[in-house]
Design an enzyme around this catalytic site. Structure first.
Site, PDB file in Angstrom:
ATOM      1  N   GLY A  29       0.813  -1.221   0.000  1.00 51.08           N
ATOM      2  CA  GLY A  29       0.000   0.000   0.000  1.00 51.08           C
ATOM      3  C   GLY A  29       0.838   1.258   0.000  1.00 51.08           C
ATOM      4  O   GLY A  29       2.066   1.225  -0.020  1.00 51.08           O
ATOM      5  N   GLY A  84       0.347  -1.450   6.475  1.00 50.17           N
ATOM      6  CA  GLY A  84      -0.681  -0.436   6.673  1.00 50.17           C
ATOM      7  C   GLY A  84      -2.015  -1.069   7.039  1.00 50.17           C
ATOM      8  O   GLY A  84      -2.124  -2.279   7.230  1.00 50.17           O
ATOM      9  N   ASP A  86      -6.606  -0.131   6.657  1.00 52.18           N
ATOM     10  CA  ASP A  86      -7.661   0.789   6.213  1.00 52.18           C
ATOM     11  C   ASP A  86      -8.405   1.381   7.398  1.00 52.18           C
ATOM     12  O   ASP A  86      -8.825   2.527   7.371  1.00 52.18           O
ATOM     13  CB  ASP A  86      -8.639   0.056   5.299  1.00 52.18           C
ATOM     14  N   LYS A  96      -8.246  -4.567   6.747  1.00 55.83           N
ATOM     15  CA  LYS A  96      -7.179  -4.463   5.760  1.00 55.83           C
ATOM     16  C   LYS A  96      -7.676  -4.999   4.425  1.00 55.83           C
ATOM     17  O   LYS A  96      -8.710  -5.625   4.346  1.00 55.83           O
ATOM     18  CB  LYS A  96      -5.947  -5.258   6.219  1.00 55.83           C
ATOM     19  N   GLY A  97      -6.906  -4.723   3.373  1.00 56.27           N
ATOM     20  CA  GLY A  97      -7.257  -5.282   2.077  1.00 56.27           C
ATOM     21  C   GLY A  97      -7.755  -4.264   1.085  1.00 56.27           C
ATOM     22  O   GLY A  97      -8.269  -4.633   0.022  1.00 56.27           O
ATOM     23  N   GLY A  98      -7.578  -2.969   1.424  1.00 56.10           N
ATOM     24  CA  GLY A  98      -7.953  -1.943   0.451  1.00 56.10           C
ATOM     25  C   GLY A  98      -7.258  -2.163  -0.886  1.00 56.10           C
ATOM     26  O   GLY A  98      -7.818  -1.863  -1.941  1.00 56.10           O
ATOM     27  N   GLY A  99      -6.063  -2.718  -0.834  1.00 54.36           N
ATOM     28  CA  GLY A  99      -5.321  -3.022  -2.061  1.00 54.36           C
ATOM     29  C   GLY A  99      -5.515  -4.458  -2.519  1.00 54.36           C
ATOM     30  O   GLY A  99      -4.846  -4.903  -3.462  1.00 54.36           O
ATOM     31  N   GLU A 105      -1.193 -10.747   3.159  1.00 54.71           N
ATOM     32  CA  GLU A 105      -0.832  -9.938   4.335  1.00 54.71           C
ATOM     33  C   GLU A 105      -1.141 -10.695   5.624  1.00 54.71           C
ATOM     34  O   GLU A 105      -0.364 -10.664   6.575  1.00 54.71           O
ATOM     35  CB  GLU A 105      -1.591  -8.608   4.303  1.00 54.71           C
ATOM     36  N   LYS A 123      -7.043   6.900   9.943  1.00 56.69           N
ATOM     37  CA  LYS A 123      -7.400   5.469   9.917  1.00 56.69           C
ATOM     38  C   LYS A 123      -7.932   4.971  11.262  1.00 56.69           C
ATOM     39  O   LYS A 123      -8.434   3.860  11.355  1.00 56.69           O
ATOM     40  CB  LYS A 123      -6.176   4.621   9.538  1.00 56.69           C
TER      41      LYS A 123
HETATM   42  C1  5RP Z   1      -3.570  -3.632   1.115  1.00 61.09           C
HETATM   43  C2  5RP Z   1      -3.765  -3.171   2.507  1.00 61.09           C
HETATM   44  C3  5RP Z   1      -3.191  -1.854   2.870  1.00 61.09           C
HETATM   45  O1  5RP Z   1      -2.287  -2.022   3.902  1.00 61.09           O
HETATM   46  C4  5RP Z   1      -4.320  -0.948   3.284  1.00 61.09           C
HETATM   47  O2  5RP Z   1      -5.282  -0.901   2.250  1.00 61.09           O
HETATM   48  C5  5RP Z   1      -3.803   0.465   3.574  1.00 61.09           C
HETATM   49  O3  5RP Z   1      -3.332   1.026   2.390  1.00 61.09           O
HETATM   50  P1  5RP Z   1      -2.707   2.473   2.333  1.00 61.09           P
HETATM   51  O4  5RP Z   1      -1.448   2.452   3.130  1.00 61.09           O
HETATM   52  O5  5RP Z   1      -2.478   2.705   0.860  1.00 61.09           O
HETATM   53  O6  5RP Z   1      -3.717   3.444   2.892  1.00 61.09           O
HETATM   54  O7  5RP Z   1      -4.361  -3.808   3.342  1.00 61.09           O
HETATM   55  O8  5RP Z   1      -4.261  -4.817   0.876  1.00 61.09           O
END
Ligand code: 5RP
Length: 217
Positions: A29, A84, A86, A96-99, A105, A123
């Site tokens: 992320g 990181g 969310d 987690k898992g926005g990406g 992870e 966050k």
């Molecule tokens: C990816 C994640 C990231 O850690 C989460 O989405 C935070 O991303 P960012 O640091 O871009 O805000 O879980 O799957």
């Protein structure tokens, strides 16, 4: 800009927790994107595993040594992982898992002695809210979607394991109850709810200040 600055400060502070010779898990992320150069700049001798192809590529470009986390002969235990999130609740539960990298992870976090979460202050939440990222098995997908009921597929590439990335959008009150439900739903490979027992530290930046927050769980 404040959010970006906070991500950078949290990431740079966490980079200082890494010691020479450690086995290190690297998250995914935009916050982790600040960690990688901070880690590379320390010039330590490290062995790392990456939670996504993007992180692996970026780490290698900075000269960070990345090893496989696949197969029976690969690394099985890590000293520290930095990633990181969310959403971070005071209770220590994370979303987690926005990406879409939450399956890898979580596999890395669960194999780690110290799992450090790095976030900007936006966050931090009182209670977690939907969406909760999911990775679904492609085989039987329609049946899984029916079982989950409130779910939206993301228009993104499959995970490196071929899983379908989606989000559970239904309301929930207790993350533990939802996590148990999702974990026991056939066809759900993994979900983005991370339990407090996985989390060792949360490093959060607020403005120019960095703090380690105490979790209530
Ligand atoms: C990816 C994640 C990231 O850690 C989460 O989405 C935070 O991303 P960012 O640091 O871009 O805000 O879980 O799957």
């Amino acid at each position: 800009m404040t959010v970006e600055r906070e991500k950078q400060l949290a990431a740079e502070a966490a980079a200082q927790l890494v010691e020479d010779g450690m086995l290190v898990g690297l998250g995914t992320g935009s916050t982790v994107a600040y960690l990688l150069p901070a880690l590379a700049a320390r010039g330590l001798s490290l062995r790392c595993v990456a939670s996504s192809p993007a992180t692996e590529r970026a780490a290698r470009e900075l000269g960070i040594k990345v090893e496989s986390f696949r197969g029976p002969g690969s690394v099985s235990r890590l000293d520290i992982t930095i990633d990181g999130a969310d959403q971070v609740a005071r209770s220590g539960w994370l979303v987690k898992g926005g990406g879409g990298a939450h399956t890898r992870e979580k596999a890395i976090a669960a194999a780690t002695d110290r799992f450090v979460v790095i976030v900007s202050s936006n966050k931090l939440v009182e209670t977690l809210t939907p969406p909760v990222p999911l990775e679904l098995l492609k085989f039987g997908l329609a049946a899984t979607l029916q079982r989950l009921d409130t779910v939206m597929l993301r228009d993104v590439s499959p995970s490196p394991e071929g899983g379908v990335i989606a989000d559970f959008t239904g309301p929930f009150e207790d993350p533990e109850v939802l996590a148990a439900r999702l974990s026991s739903t056939v066809g759900v490979v993994e979900h983005g709810l991370f339990a407090p027992d996985l989390v060792s530290d949360v490093v959060v930046a607020r403005g120019e200040e960095v703090e380690r927050i105490a979790l209530t769980a």
